[in-house]
Design a protein around this motif. Sequence first.
Motif, short mmCIF file in Angstrom:
data_model
loop_
_atom_site.label_atom_id
_atom_site.label_comp_id
_atom_site.label_asym_id
_atom_site.label_seq_id
_atom_site.Cartn_x
_atom_site.Cartn_y
_atom_site.Cartn_z
N ALA A 12 0.81 -1.22 0.00
CA ALA A 12 0.00 0.00 0.00
C ALA A 12 0.84 1.27 0.00
O ALA A 12 0.33 2.34 -0.30
N ARG A 13 2.11 1.16 0.33
CA ARG A 13 2.97 2.35 0.29
C ARG A 13 3.04 2.87 -1.13
O ARG A 13 3.06 2.13 -2.10
N LEU A 19 6.96 2.70 -8.25
CA LEU A 19 7.99 1.92 -8.91
C LEU A 19 7.40 0.99 -9.96
O LEU A 19 7.93 0.88 -11.07
N ALA A 20 6.30 0.34 -9.63
CA ALA A 20 5.66 -0.56 -10.58
C ALA A 20 5.19 0.20 -11.82
O ALA A 20 5.39 -0.26 -12.96
N VAL A 21 4.60 1.36 -11.62
CA VAL A 21 4.14 2.17 -12.75
C VAL A 21 5.35 2.61 -13.58
O VAL A 21 5.32 2.56 -14.82
N GLY A 22 6.43 3.00 -12.92
CA GLY A 22 7.64 3.42 -13.64
C GLY A 22 8.23 2.30 -14.48
O GLY A 22 8.67 2.53 -15.60
N VAL A 24 6.60 -0.31 -15.78
CA VAL A 24 5.71 -0.59 -16.91
C VAL A 24 5.85 0.50 -17.98
O VAL A 24 5.98 0.21 -19.18
N ILE A 25 5.86 1.75 -17.57
CA ILE A 25 6.00 2.84 -18.53
C ILE A 25 7.38 2.80 -19.17
O ILE A 25 7.53 3.04 -20.38
N GLY A 26 8.41 2.48 -18.39
CA GLY A 26 9.76 2.37 -18.94
C GLY A 26 9.87 1.29 -19.99
O GLY A 26 10.53 1.46 -21.01
N ALA A 27 9.22 0.16 -19.76
CA ALA A 27 9.25 -0.93 -20.74
C ALA A 27 8.55 -0.51 -22.04
O ALA A 27 9.04 -0.77 -23.13
#
Length: 135
Positions: A12-13, A19-22, A24-27
């Motif tokens: 929940a942090r 980080l997960a969004v970063g 996915v967007i980075g890929a």
Amino acid sequence: MGMISEFKEFIARGNVVDLAVGVVIGAAFGKIVTALVDGIVMPAIGYFSGGVNVSDWKHVLKPAQLDAAGKEVAAEVAIKYGSFLQTAIDFVLIAFVIFLFLKAYNRLRKPAADAPAAVPEDVLLLREIRDSLKK
């Protein structure tokens, strides 16, 4: 506190989700830049290098062995520096595009220069006292 509740708190942090969004967007961004390199930059380099695909560049140490029928008996031994060069060019271009993107992003994010902060009243009062003592 149980392990499940600790795990829920960890997930929940905001940092983990960010980080997960970063990632996915980075890929996805990496795929865009790879398409740019593969579809535009490398064909231009190939054109100027006489139509040769950079990935195919290699130094043959031992040519392939063929039998009388023309069938390959032993594969060639080659140093394939073209694929390394292709990957290095991909990396440099991806890093450059990310640099440009972050530069534009930071320019948009930067707040306008604020007016200098007003001097607090107690500092003004102390300055007045200092100036009057000098007289």
